[in-house]
Design an enzyme around this catalytic site. Structure first.
Site, PDB file in Angstrom:
ATOM      1  N   PRO A  32       0.818  -1.213   0.000  1.00  8.50           N
ATOM      2  CA  PRO A  32       0.000   0.000   0.000  1.00  8.50           C
ATOM      3  C   PRO A  32       0.852   1.263   0.000  1.00  8.50           C
ATOM      4  CG  PRO A  32      -0.425  -1.364   1.953  1.00  8.50           C
ATOM      5  CD  PRO A  32       0.680  -2.001   1.211  1.00  8.50           C
ATOM      6  N   GLU A  33       0.622   2.123  -0.956  1.00  4.02           N
ATOM      7  CA  GLU A  33       1.245   3.443  -0.983  1.00  4.02           C
ATOM      8  C   GLU A  33       0.137   4.464  -0.722  1.00  4.02           C
ATOM      9  OE1 GLU A  33       3.726   3.913  -4.468  1.00  4.02           O
ATOM     10  OE2 GLU A  33       4.278   1.807  -4.468  1.00  4.02           O
ATOM     11  N   HIS A  51      -2.327 -15.036  10.107  1.00  2.00           N
ATOM     12  CA  HIS A  51      -1.576 -13.784  10.229  1.00  2.00           C
ATOM     13  C   HIS A  51      -2.450 -12.615  10.671  1.00  2.00           C
ATOM     14  CE1 HIS A  51       1.531 -16.091   8.304  1.00  2.00           C
ATOM     15  NE2 HIS A  51       0.803 -16.235   7.211  1.00  2.00           N
ATOM     16  N   ARG A 106       3.980 -10.453   6.792  1.00  2.00           N
ATOM     17  CA  ARG A 106       5.390 -10.148   7.037  1.00  2.00           C
ATOM     18  C   ARG A 106       5.644  -9.426   8.348  1.00  2.00           C
ATOM     19  NH1 ARG A 106       7.717  -8.255   1.201  1.00  2.00           N
ATOM     20  NH2 ARG A 106       7.000 -10.057   0.029  1.00  2.00           N
TER      21      ARG A 106
END
Length: 295
Positions: A2-3, A92, A111
């Site tokens: 995501p930017e 996760h 991550r």
DNA sequence: CGTATGCCCTGCGCGC
DNA sequence: TGCGCGCAGGGCATAC
């Protein structure tokens, strides 16, 4: 990954569901994703508090809750979405905010790069970079003179400065490549070497690329989804990113991938001529050891 | 100060 | 086909 445009899309899709709602309880499954303060304090400070607003600065999502700032960064693989209470948690899942009325806001991040900062009443505990964010071109058009001033005299590659959140907030690896292609500027050009017309082209490209990305509700490259679980449509509009070997949509020349500032970088070698003295470095291996000093 | 490098972490793509 | 290695990368700490 995501930017700015993806985080803005998440903000827009979550906001109508969250504003005015009260957090009944918080479950922290992975304490390490709570960056500040410790998980127990985090939970106690949020339970029973009302979410009064949802904001975005650069790639940070900012919840206004109980008069404090709850700041979330998704980094590479973070996702934030709403789900009905009781639905099985996917792998996760690290944090669940149980909302009054039965819905849950869930934070999932394979991550584990992302996480939460809850600021104290005085604003302490925010991420260091959050306080140094530069102008945000999604929130307001960039001032061209300020952009030119930020580049002046800098020897770092222009792409490195586009990725520097202190210079411009919200641009990541995908949109840095897209912006430079649109502006027809090679990513290795020293930032200070850009002619005024090039800085102007860069300024225009930043605005246009980010606006298009927001209109398309972001780029779904791998796992990105918005706050309601929908993919974005920007991938189809990408000119260079993830298009190594494919023809440039402008001139047909195959897109090339190099390394700049340690990042995979995609460009059209014809539309974006390399700076003098550069011979299109093909992903040079990282320099090991130091060269011997000879007198 | 400005620039460069390594670390965090896990899924996935590639090569054999 | 199946397996194992190494890449991917945003922000931050640290080094130079």
């Amino acid at each position: 990954m995501p930017e700015g445009p993806e985080v803005e899309t998440i903000r827009r899709t979550l906001s109508p569901h969250l504003e005015g709602r009260t957090i009944a309880a918080v479950t922290v499954l992975t304490p390490g994703q709570i960056r500040h303060p410790d998980a127990a304090t985090f939970i106690a400070a949020l339970e029973g508090q009302r979410i009064t607003g949802l904001d975005r600065r650069g790639k940070y999502l900012v919840f206004h809750v109980g008069g404090r700032l709850l700041v979330c960064h998704l980094r590479m693989s973070g996702r934030l979405y709403l789900a009905p209470a009781g639905m099985p948690l996917e792998p996760h899942t690290h944090v669940v905010f149980h909302l009054e009325g039965g819905q849950e806001l869930r934070y999932v991040d394979p991550r584990k790069f992302g996480g939460f900062h809850l600021a104290g009443p005085g604003g302490e505990g925010l991420p260091p970079g959050f306080l140094r964010l530069g102008p945000d071109p999604i929130a307001a058009p960039l001032d061209p003179a300020a952009l030119a001033a930020a580049l002046r005299g800098r020897r770092a590659p222009i792409k490195a400065l586009l990725l520097d959140q202190r210079v411009v907030a919200g641009i990541g690896n995908i949109y840095a490549d897209e912006v430079l292609h649109r502006a027809r500027i090679h990513p290795l050009r020293p930032a200070g070497s850009l002619a005024p017309a090039e800085v102007e082209a860069l300024h225009r490209a930043i605005g246009e690329v980010l606006a298009l990305a927001v209109a398309r509700r972001g780029t779904t490259f791998s796992l990105y989804r918005d706050g309601e679980g929908r993919a974005g449509d920007m991938y189809a509009e990408l000119q260079v990113f993830d298009r190594t070997g494919e023809p440039c949509r402008t001139c047909g020349t195959p897109i090339v991938k190099i390394a700049v500032a340690g990042r995979g970088t995609h460009l059209c070698p014809a539309c974006q001529p390399p700076p003098p003295g550069t011979q299109a470095p093909e992903r040079r291996p990282r320099p090991r050891g130091r060269r011997a000093l000879v007198e």
